[in-house]
Motif scaffolding. Structure first.
Motif, PDB file in Angstrom:
ATOM      1  N   ASN A 192      -8.564 -31.764   6.720  1.00 41.85           N
ATOM      2  CA  ASN A 192      -7.933 -30.488   6.419  1.00 41.85           C
ATOM      3  C   ASN A 192      -6.682 -30.740   5.585  1.00 41.85           C
ATOM      4  OD1 ASN A 192      -5.925 -28.124   7.096  1.00 41.85           O
ATOM      5  ND2 ASN A 192      -7.951 -27.381   7.682  1.00 41.85           N
ATOM      6  N   GLY A 193      -6.463 -29.900   4.579  1.00 40.14           N
ATOM      7  CA  GLY A 193      -5.341 -30.102   3.669  1.00 40.14           C
ATOM      8  C   GLY A 193      -4.003 -29.686   4.211  1.00 40.14           C
ATOM      9  N   CYS A 194      -3.756 -29.947   5.469  1.00 38.63           N
ATOM     10  CA  CYS A 194      -2.451 -29.662   6.086  1.00 38.63           C
ATOM     11  C   CYS A 194      -1.684 -30.977   6.139  1.00 38.63           C
ATOM     12  CB  CYS A 194      -2.637 -29.080   7.488  1.00 38.63           C
ATOM     13  SG  CYS A 194      -1.088 -28.717   8.328  1.00 38.63           S
ATOM     14  N   PHE A 195      -0.657 -31.115   5.294  1.00 36.57           N
ATOM     15  CA  PHE A 195       0.056 -32.386   5.190  1.00 36.57           C
ATOM     16  C   PHE A 195       1.261 -32.474   6.126  1.00 36.57           C
ATOM     17  CE2 PHE A 195      -2.130 -31.708   1.154  1.00 36.57           C
ATOM     18  CZ  PHE A 195      -2.826 -32.905   1.036  1.00 36.57           C
ATOM     19  N   ASP A 196       1.617 -31.365   6.741  1.00 39.06           N
ATOM     20  CA  ASP A 196       2.712 -31.349   7.711  1.00 39.06           C
ATOM     21  C   ASP A 196       2.127 -31.714   9.080  1.00 39.06           C
ATOM     22  OD1 ASP A 196       4.470 -30.385   9.810  1.00 39.06           O
ATOM     23  OD2 ASP A 196       5.573 -29.299   8.274  1.00 39.06           O
ATOM     24  N   ILE A 197       2.523 -32.865   9.607  1.00 40.52           N
ATOM     25  CA  ILE A 197       1.933 -33.348  10.861  1.00 40.52           C
ATOM     26  C   ILE A 197       2.129 -32.366  12.002  1.00 40.52           C
ATOM     27  CG2 ILE A 197       2.108 -35.126  12.662  1.00 40.52           C
ATOM     28  CD1 ILE A 197       2.549 -37.180  10.476  1.00 40.52           C
ATOM     29  N   ASN A 198       3.301 -31.772  12.113  1.00 38.78           N
ATOM     30  CA  ASN A 198       3.560 -30.831  13.206  1.00 38.78           C
ATOM     31  C   ASN A 198       2.654 -29.612  13.131  1.00 38.78           C
ATOM     32  OD1 ASN A 198       5.609 -32.342  14.489  1.00 38.78           O
ATOM     33  ND2 ASN A 198       7.114 -31.634  12.997  1.00 38.78           N
ATOM     34  N   LEU A 199       2.361 -29.144  11.916  1.00 35.47           N
ATOM     35  CA  LEU A 199       1.433 -28.028  11.755  1.00 35.47           C
ATOM     36  C   LEU A 199       0.002 -28.481  12.012  1.00 35.47           C
ATOM     37  CD1 LEU A 199       2.824 -26.206   8.570  1.00 35.47           C
ATOM     38  CD2 LEU A 199       3.007 -25.483  10.964  1.00 35.47           C
ATOM     39  N   LEU A 200      -0.325 -29.683  11.566  1.00 36.50           N
ATOM     40  CA  LEU A 200      -1.670 -30.220  11.776  1.00 36.50           C
ATOM     41  C   LEU A 200      -1.999 -30.318  13.256  1.00 36.50           C
ATOM     42  CD1 LEU A 200      -4.135 -31.528  10.262  1.00 36.50           C
ATOM     43  CD2 LEU A 200      -3.029 -33.733  10.704  1.00 36.50           C
ATOM     44  N   LEU A 201      -1.011 -30.725  14.047  1.00 42.68           N
ATOM     45  CA  LEU A 201      -1.224 -30.900  15.488  1.00 42.68           C
ATOM     46  C   LEU A 201      -1.610 -29.607  16.184  1.00 42.68           C
ATOM     47  CD1 LEU A 201       1.716 -33.329  16.348  1.00 42.68           C
ATOM     48  CD2 LEU A 201      -0.697 -33.891  16.017  1.00 42.68           C
ATOM     49  N   LYS A 202      -1.257 -28.466  15.584  1.00 43.16           N
ATOM     50  CA  LYS A 202      -1.595 -27.173  16.185  1.00 43.16           C
ATOM     51  C   LYS A 202      -3.086 -26.880  16.106  1.00 43.16           C
ATOM     52  CE  LYS A 202       2.972 -25.129  15.454  1.00 43.16           C
ATOM     53  NZ  LYS A 202       3.766 -24.039  14.839  1.00 43.16           N
ATOM     54  N   GLY A 203      -3.821 -27.706  15.406  1.00 44.73           N
ATOM     55  CA  GLY A 203      -5.271 -27.531  15.310  1.00 44.73           C
ATOM     56  C   GLY A 203      -6.039 -28.272  16.382  1.00 44.73           C
ATOM     57  N   TYR A 204      -5.319 -28.808  17.390  1.00 44.58           N
ATOM     58  CA  TYR A 204      -5.983 -29.590  18.434  1.00 44.58           C
ATOM     59  C   TYR A 204      -5.725 -28.985  19.811  1.00 44.58           C
ATOM     60  CZ  TYR A 204      -6.643 -32.971  14.738  1.00 44.58           C
ATOM     61  OH  TYR A 204      -7.027 -33.557  13.568  1.00 44.58           O
ATOM     62  N   PRO A 205      -6.711 -28.287  20.364  1.00 45.55           N
ATOM     63  CA  PRO A 205      -6.545 -27.725  21.711  1.00 45.55           C
ATOM     64  C   PRO A 205      -6.240 -28.796  22.758  1.00 45.55           C
ATOM     65  CG  PRO A 205      -8.433 -26.737  20.622  1.00 45.55           C
ATOM     66  CD  PRO A 205      -7.985 -27.876  19.757  1.00 45.55           C
ATOM     67  N   ARG A 206      -6.791 -30.002  22.535  1.00 45.20           N
ATOM     68  CA  ARG A 206      -6.531 -31.115  23.451  1.00 45.20           C
ATOM     69  C   ARG A 206      -6.210 -32.377  22.647  1.00 45.20           C
ATOM     70  NH1 ARG A 206      -9.494 -27.265  25.390  1.00 45.20           N
ATOM     71  NH2 ARG A 206     -10.819 -27.569  23.563  1.00 45.20           N
ATOM     72  N   GLY A 207      -5.164 -33.061  23.059  1.00 45.45           N
ATOM     73  CA  GLY A 207      -4.803 -34.330  22.439  1.00 45.45           C
ATOM     74  C   GLY A 207      -3.800 -34.243  21.318  1.00 45.45           C
ATOM     75  N   GLY A 208      -3.377 -33.044  20.958  1.00 42.21           N
ATOM     76  CA  GLY A 208      -2.482 -32.874  19.826  1.00 42.21           C
ATOM     77  C   GLY A 208      -1.181 -33.655  19.952  1.00 42.21           C
ATOM     78  N   LYS A 209      -0.545 -33.582  21.111  1.00 40.08           N
ATOM     79  CA  LYS A 209       0.750 -34.249  21.308  1.00 40.08           C
ATOM     80  C   LYS A 209       0.612 -35.760  21.142  1.00 40.08           C
ATOM     81  CE  LYS A 209       4.591 -34.609  24.580  1.00 40.08           C
ATOM     82  NZ  LYS A 209       5.098 -34.192  25.930  1.00 40.08           N
ATOM     83  N   ALA A 210      -0.462 -36.316  21.692  1.00 41.65           N
ATOM     84  CA  ALA A 210      -0.674 -37.760  21.621  1.00 41.65           C
ATOM     85  C   ALA A 210      -0.996 -38.222  20.210  1.00 41.65           C
ATOM     86  CB  ALA A 210      -1.807 -38.164  22.572  1.00 41.65           C
ATOM     87  N   LEU A 211      -1.580 -37.348  19.408  1.00 44.06           N
ATOM     88  CA  LEU A 211      -1.985 -37.721  18.060  1.00 44.06           C
ATOM     89  C   LEU A 211      -0.820 -37.858  17.088  1.00 44.06           C
ATOM     90  CD1 LEU A 211      -5.202 -35.571  17.489  1.00 44.06           C
ATOM     91  CD2 LEU A 211      -5.075 -38.064  17.542  1.00 44.06           C
ATOM     92  N   LYS A 212       0.352 -37.404  17.465  1.00 41.02           N
ATOM     93  CA  LYS A 212       1.469 -37.413  16.515  1.00 41.02           C
ATOM     94  C   LYS A 212       1.728 -38.820  15.981  1.00 41.02           C
ATOM     95  CE  LYS A 212       6.108 -35.674  15.694  1.00 41.02           C
ATOM     96  NZ  LYS A 212       7.206 -34.827  16.203  1.00 41.02           N
TER      97      LYS A 212
END
Length: 408
Positions: free
Chosen positions: A56-76
């Protein structure tokens, strides 16, 4: 000193990327990739309707993380090591040109998933990875002297120093037992990214009609999503439905996929809609209600909503009763759908659940209970909404796991 021996279990996106990453950071390592089926990268093949939604063309990591119902925080941390930009650069530098569409999804220029498959297989071979199709893993044993023994279903026994597990998601709890036996906590797996079956839908004969900006919510819950909705012959689909199914994966599973969904076809509120309908009545008194669609709704959908509001074919706006007006408002804002089941989206499947992130070191993807064992991809309790998020998680976790194995 003999070269490090690494076995990657799972020939999907995360497995290939992990193997390639390991080979890149340790050119002396002997890497074997096992795939139990007779086809590598089968999910890549069918993804995105056969086009492969690479990321996905979302280059802002913090915004990208909002696309993960599970695991988003750990993916940072993971995305800091291998980002969307890195993914694009990786494929394009190897001849797989990519393009971004208006909604942010990124596909190969060829619109053919085979471009991505060929790129990954070619790179793995160039890097010296041994690719083995049709070899399923029966069991893994940690050796007392170090390393692992891997028993294959065909009877073969492999020995290695480190293992990367990239077997993907599976909605069956039993499929994770071998990982549980190695000391890992397993979050109950349930399906994610699915469409809604509505067997009694009054709209089912309007299959193929879509609305670009609608709102769907599940009655009696906080689940709500806005975006495109597609009417199908089995019920409802489209990005808004898929996102809602992802965020509500566990909640909807508990309801056994039987619930009431309300669709707001115009994504507006009741006060403004009531005012707009009154204005239409004043400005277009002689126009028939059914014959002149408003709110940019497809004609056939507008006609069906009017029919459900008991508006006859020749009824003009000037003759609209308060009762008719209220029914029209209700059907525009809260069309009711009795959902009774789900359907997999375009032969793709995504699993909510898997190996708990508490069981691994997210900085290296290594198991906490079984040193030398690593994880990547959907086998972990990580899943994203539709739009390239799941593949980005696969590339990034695969990259980090492979690099960590290589440098250990």
């Amino acid at each position: 000193m003999r070269p490090k021996k690494v076995v990657v279990i799972g020939g999907g996106a995360a497995g290939f990327f992990g193997a390639i990453s390991c080979a890149r950071f340790n050119s002396e390592a002997e890497i074997t990739l096992l795939e139990k089926s007779n086809k590598f990268l089968s999910k890549v093949k069918v993804s995105g309707g056969g086009r492969c939604n690479v990321t996905n063309g979302c280059f802002d990591i913090n915004l990208l993380l909002k696309g993960y119902p599970r695991g988003g925080k750990a993916l940072k941390y993971t995305f800091q090591q291998f980002s969307v930009k890195d993914t694009i650069g990786w494929f394009e530098s190897r001849g797989a040109e990519l393009k971004q569409e208006e909604d942010g999804r990124i596909f190969p220029q060829s619109d053919n998933s085979q471009t991505i498959i060929d790129c990954l297989i070619r790179e793995a071979r160039v890097m010296g990875v041994k690719l083995m199709e049709g070899f399923g893993t029966k069991s893994i044993r940690k050796n007392e002297t170090g390393g692992f023994s891997i028993q294959l279903f065909g009877g073969e026994l492999l020995y290695c120093d480190e293992i990367l597990i990239a077997t993907g998601g599976n909605p069956n709890q039993e499929s994770y037992q071998w990982l549980k036996d190695l000391g890992h906590e397993i979050k109950e797996p349930v399906p994610s990214l699915f469409t809604f079956n509505v067997p009694d839908s009054p709209f089912r004969d309007l299959q193929g009609i879509s609305v670009p900006l609608a709102k769907v919510r599940v009655r009696g819950s906080k689940l709500e999503e806005t975006g495109p909705i597609l009417i199908t012959h089995w019920g409802l689909s489209g990005p808004a439905i898929l996102r809602l199914s992802a965020w509500g994966a566990r909640e909807l599973a508990k309801e056994q996929y039987r619930f009431i969904a309300h669709v707001n076809w115009i994504s507006g509120n009741e006060e403004s809609l009531r005012s707009t309908l009154s204005e239409i009545k004043l400005l277009h008194p002689k126009k028939t209600v059914i014959g002149h669609p408003f709110f940019n709704l497809p004609r056939r959908l507008w006609e069906r909503i009017c029919e459900l509001s008991d508006i006859s074919t020749g009824l003009k706006w000037v003759d609209m009763s308060k009762k008719n007006m209220n029914k029209l408002l209700e059907n525009l804002l809260r069309s009711e759908f009795g959902v009774k089941g789900k359907t997999t989206f375009k032969e793709e499947f995504v699993t909510c659940g898997g190996v708990s992130l508490d069981s691994i070191d997210i900085h290296t993807m290594e198991s906490k209970s079984c040193p030398g064992l690593y994880f990547a991809g959907e086998v972990l309790d990580i899943d994203g909404i539709t739009g390239g998020y799941n593949f980005q998680a696969a590339w990034s976790t695969g990259f980090v796991a492979g690099k960590s194995i290589a440098e250990k």
